[in-house]
Motif scaffolding. Sequence first.
Motif, short mmCIF file in Angstrom:
data_model
loop_
_atom_site.label_atom_id
_atom_site.label_comp_id
_atom_site.label_asym_id
_atom_site.label_seq_id
_atom_site.Cartn_x
_atom_site.Cartn_y
_atom_site.Cartn_z
N ASP A 44 0.86 -1.18 0.00
CA ASP A 44 0.00 0.00 0.00
C ASP A 44 0.89 1.23 0.00
O ASP A 44 2.07 1.15 0.31
CB ASP A 44 -0.93 0.02 1.21
N GLU A 45 0.29 2.34 -0.35
CA GLU A 45 0.99 3.61 -0.25
C GLU A 45 0.14 4.57 0.54
O GLU A 45 -1.08 4.43 0.60
CB GLU A 45 1.36 4.19 -1.62
N SER A 46 0.81 5.50 1.19
CA SER A 46 0.13 6.52 1.98
C SER A 46 0.67 7.87 1.61
O SER A 46 1.86 8.01 1.31
CB SER A 46 0.35 6.29 3.48
N ARG A 47 -0.19 8.86 1.67
CA ARG A 47 0.20 10.23 1.39
C ARG A 47 0.27 10.97 2.71
O ARG A 47 -0.65 10.89 3.53
CB ARG A 47 -0.82 10.89 0.46
N LYS B 152 -5.57 18.81 -2.34
CA LYS B 152 -4.28 18.13 -2.20
C LYS B 152 -3.18 19.14 -1.90
O LYS B 152 -2.63 19.75 -2.81
CB LYS B 152 -3.94 17.37 -3.47
N PRO B 153 -2.81 19.31 -0.64
CA PRO B 153 -1.68 20.19 -0.32
C PRO B 153 -0.36 19.49 -0.65
O PRO B 153 -0.35 18.36 -1.09
CB PRO B 153 -1.83 20.41 1.19
N ALA B 154 0.75 20.18 -0.42
CA ALA B 154 2.07 19.58 -0.65
C ALA B 154 2.15 18.28 0.14
O ALA B 154 1.71 18.20 1.29
CB ALA B 154 3.16 20.55 -0.21
N SER B 155 2.70 17.24 -0.48
CA SER B 155 2.66 15.94 0.18
C SER B 155 3.85 15.07 -0.22
O SER B 155 4.52 15.31 -1.22
CB SER B 155 1.36 15.22 -0.18
N LEU B 156 4.07 14.05 0.59
CA LEU B 156 5.03 12.99 0.31
C LEU B 156 4.24 11.70 0.21
O LEU B 156 3.27 11.50 0.93
CB LEU B 156 6.04 12.85 1.43
N MET B 157 4.67 10.82 -0.68
CA MET B 157 4.05 9.50 -0.79
C MET B 157 5.04 8.47 -0.29
O MET B 157 6.24 8.58 -0.52
CB MET B 157 3.70 9.18 -2.25
N VAL B 158 4.52 7.46 0.40
CA VAL B 158 5.34 6.37 0.90
C VAL B 158 4.70 5.06 0.45
O VAL B 158 3.50 4.86 0.65
CB VAL B 158 5.44 6.40 2.44
N TRP B 159 5.48 4.19 -0.19
CA TRP B 159 5.01 2.87 -0.60
C TRP B 159 5.78 1.84 0.19
O TRP B 159 6.99 1.97 0.39
CB TRP B 159 5.24 2.65 -2.10
N GLY B 160 5.10 0.79 0.61
CA GLY B 160 5.77 -0.29 1.31
C GLY B 160 5.05 -1.61 1.11
O GLY B 160 3.92 -1.65 0.62
N CYS B 161 5.73 -2.69 1.48
CA CYS B 161 5.11 -4.01 1.38
C CYS B 161 5.56 -4.87 2.55
O CYS B 161 6.60 -4.61 3.17
CB CYS B 161 5.42 -4.68 0.05
N MET B 162 4.75 -5.90 2.84
CA MET B 162 5.05 -6.81 3.94
C MET B 162 4.34 -8.13 3.69
O MET B 162 3.41 -8.22 2.90
CB MET B 162 4.59 -6.22 5.27
N SER B 163 4.78 -9.14 4.39
CA SER B 163 4.14 -10.45 4.34
C SER B 163 4.33 -11.11 5.70
O SER B 163 4.97 -10.55 6.59
CB SER B 163 4.75 -11.31 3.24
N ALA B 164 3.81 -12.31 5.82
CA ALA B 164 4.02 -13.07 7.06
C ALA B 164 5.50 -13.41 7.23
O ALA B 164 5.96 -13.66 8.34
CB ALA B 164 3.18 -14.34 7.04
N CYS B 165 6.27 -13.38 6.13
CA CYS B 165 7.71 -13.67 6.18
C CYS B 165 8.54 -12.49 6.65
O CYS B 165 9.71 -12.65 6.95
CB CYS B 165 8.19 -14.09 4.80
N MET C 61 9.15 -3.71 -5.28
CA MET C 61 8.32 -4.88 -5.03
C MET C 61 9.01 -6.16 -5.47
O MET C 61 9.04 -7.14 -4.72
CB MET C 61 6.96 -4.73 -5.73
N LEU C 62 9.57 -6.19 -6.69
CA LEU C 62 10.19 -7.42 -7.18
C LEU C 62 11.35 -7.89 -6.29
O LEU C 62 11.39 -9.07 -5.93
CB LEU C 62 10.65 -7.24 -8.64
N PRO C 63 12.29 -6.99 -5.89
CA PRO C 63 13.34 -7.45 -4.97
C PRO C 63 12.79 -7.91 -3.61
O PRO C 63 13.27 -8.90 -3.05
CB PRO C 63 14.24 -6.23 -4.80
N ILE D 73 0.94 -14.23 -3.82
CA ILE D 73 -0.13 -13.39 -4.35
C ILE D 73 0.21 -11.96 -3.95
O ILE D 73 0.50 -11.69 -2.79
CB ILE D 73 -1.49 -13.80 -3.76
N PHE D 74 0.16 -11.05 -4.90
CA PHE D 74 0.44 -9.64 -4.65
C PHE D 74 -0.88 -8.94 -4.37
O PHE D 74 -1.74 -8.85 -5.24
CB PHE D 74 1.16 -9.03 -5.85
N GLN D 75 -1.06 -8.47 -3.14
CA GLN D 75 -2.30 -7.82 -2.71
C GLN D 75 -2.13 -6.30 -2.76
O GLN D 75 -1.23 -5.75 -2.14
CB GLN D 75 -2.65 -8.23 -1.28
N GLN D 76 -2.99 -5.64 -3.51
CA GLN D 76 -2.98 -4.18 -3.58
C GLN D 76 -4.43 -3.71 -3.63
O GLN D 76 -5.33 -4.50 -3.88
CB GLN D 76 -2.21 -3.70 -4.81
N ASP D 77 -4.65 -2.43 -3.36
CA ASP D 77 -6.01 -1.93 -3.44
C ASP D 77 -6.34 -1.60 -4.90
O ASP D 77 -5.54 -1.84 -5.80
CB ASP D 77 -6.23 -0.73 -2.51
#
Length: 171
Positions: free
Chosen positions: A58-61, A92-105, A130-132, A144-148
Motif C-alpha cells: 500500500d501507499e500513503s500520502r 491536495k496540499p504539498a505531500s510525500l508518498m510512501v510505498w511499502g510491502c510486507m508479508s508473514a515472512c 516490489m520485485l526485490p 499473491i500480490f495484494q494491492q487496493d
Amino acid sequence: KPLSVNTIHRAIRRCQLKLYSAKKKPFLSKIHKLRRCHWARDHVKWSVAKWKTVLWSDESRFEVLFGNVGRHVIRTKEDKDNPSCYQRSVQKPASLMVWGCMSACGMGSLHVWKGTINAEKYIQVLEQHMLPSRRHLFQGRPCIFQQDNARPHSASITTSWLRGRRIRIRY
C-alpha cells in the motif's frame, strides 16, 4: 432579536455539547463498502497457510500542513465517531508518498517520493522495490500480490506489466 456569542455558548453548554476538532476520515461510498464486504466474503475461508502466501502493499500520502487547520464541530463526547462530525479532505496540499510491502515472512522495501503517483511511476516502484522484496521474502515460492484498487494499480499498463511478469494479484 440578535443573540450574543456568550448566549449561544451558554445554550451549547446547557445542552451538554462542546466544541471539538472534526475527525478526518476518508469518504467511503456505498460501492466502496459493498466491495469491501465482497472481498471479506471471498476470503473468509482462507487457511493460515494461504494467507502466508500474500505480499501486502500500500501507499500513503503524508500532507505537509502548517498551522491549526481544520473544521470544528459542536457535538457530545459520545458523538466522536458519528460520520456527520468528520472532516472530509478533498484538496491536495504539498505531500510525500510512501510505498511499502510486507508479508508473514517479514517486511519488504519502503520507498518515499514527492507528489502524487501515476501508473508509470507505480510500475517503476514495483520494478525497483516490489520485485526485490518479493524475491527476498518468498525466495522463489509463489505468492499473491495484494494491492487496493487505486487507479495506478488498475491501469491497463500496470495490469499488463504484472501479467507479463506472471504476478498473481488480488484487489
